[in-house]
Design a protein around this motif. Sequence first.
Motif, short mmCIF file in Angstrom:
data_model
loop_
_atom_site.label_atom_id
_atom_site.label_comp_id
_atom_site.label_asym_id
_atom_site.label_seq_id
_atom_site.Cartn_x
_atom_site.Cartn_y
_atom_site.Cartn_z
N ASP A 2 -3.16 -5.32 10.03
CA ASP A 2 -4.42 -5.84 9.50
C ASP A 2 -4.31 -5.98 7.98
OD1 ASP A 2 -6.99 -6.35 8.65
OD2 ASP A 2 -7.87 -4.58 9.56
N PRO A 3 -4.31 -7.21 7.47
CA PRO A 3 -4.13 -7.40 6.03
C PRO A 3 -5.31 -6.89 5.19
CG PRO A 3 -4.63 -9.48 7.06
CD PRO A 3 -4.46 -8.47 8.17
N PHE A 4 -6.38 -6.48 5.82
CA PHE A 4 -7.55 -5.98 5.09
C PHE A 4 -7.65 -4.46 5.12
CE2 PHE A 4 -8.59 -10.29 6.52
CZ PHE A 4 -8.70 -10.89 5.28
N THR A 5 -6.64 -3.82 5.67
CA THR A 5 -6.59 -2.36 5.74
C THR A 5 -5.36 -1.89 4.97
OG1 THR A 5 -7.64 -2.38 7.90
CG2 THR A 5 -6.50 -0.37 7.27
N PHE A 6 -5.56 -0.90 4.10
CA PHE A 6 -4.48 -0.36 3.29
C PHE A 6 -4.25 1.09 3.70
CE2 PHE A 6 -6.07 -3.90 1.03
CZ PHE A 6 -5.05 -4.38 0.25
N TYR A 64 5.66 -6.42 7.29
CA TYR A 64 5.02 -5.33 6.58
C TYR A 64 5.14 -5.55 5.08
CZ TYR A 64 5.05 -2.95 11.07
OH TYR A 64 4.84 -2.61 12.39
N THR A 65 4.05 -5.32 4.38
CA THR A 65 4.03 -5.43 2.92
C THR A 65 3.81 -4.04 2.35
OG1 THR A 65 3.07 -7.64 3.08
CG2 THR A 65 2.93 -6.54 0.95
N PHE A 66 4.63 -3.67 1.38
CA PHE A 66 4.53 -2.36 0.73
C PHE A 66 4.21 -2.57 -0.75
CE2 PHE A 66 7.37 -1.82 4.30
CZ PHE A 66 6.90 -0.66 4.89
N THR A 84 6.85 -5.41 -2.11
CA THR A 84 7.99 -5.90 -1.35
C THR A 84 7.56 -6.06 0.11
OG1 THR A 84 10.36 -5.62 -0.90
CG2 THR A 84 8.98 -3.63 -0.76
N GLU A 85 8.28 -6.87 0.85
CA GLU A 85 7.95 -7.10 2.26
C GLU A 85 9.21 -6.96 3.10
OE1 GLU A 85 6.23 -10.97 2.61
OE2 GLU A 85 4.40 -10.38 1.59
N ILE A 86 9.00 -6.51 4.33
CA ILE A 86 10.09 -6.49 5.31
C ILE A 86 9.57 -7.07 6.62
CG2 ILE A 86 11.22 -4.47 4.28
CD1 ILE A 86 10.13 -2.84 6.69
N THR A 87 10.46 -7.62 7.41
CA THR A 87 10.11 -8.11 8.73
C THR A 87 10.98 -7.39 9.73
OG1 THR A 87 9.49 -10.28 7.87
CG2 THR A 87 9.97 -10.14 10.22
#
Length: 90
Positions: A2-6, A64-66, A84-87
């Motif tokens: 969910d891109p709106f949850t951190f 995933y975005t960190f 950074t991002e990983i897939t």
Amino acid sequence: ADPFTFLNIAPGPTVQTYFITDVIQALASGLPPVGAIPWMSNIGSVNTEFFADLPVSQVLPGRYTFHVLAALPGSLANFYLWQTEITITP
């Protein structure tokens, strides 16, 4: 997922959940979200591997975005933010 949850990784490690509205309010006010616990504090520099022991086989496939945010204690008035991002594929 969910891109709106951190998810904030706190010491322990424990996880704290914040929503996009919490983050926007924190950046606008210059104060961290209520109850936010920093992953590290009172340090001069950081030289570490994040999630070095995380078994990728237990993570759901996806992108995933960190973010790593560094700021003075108790204030978000000035900060550095790295991303950074990983897939992970099935």
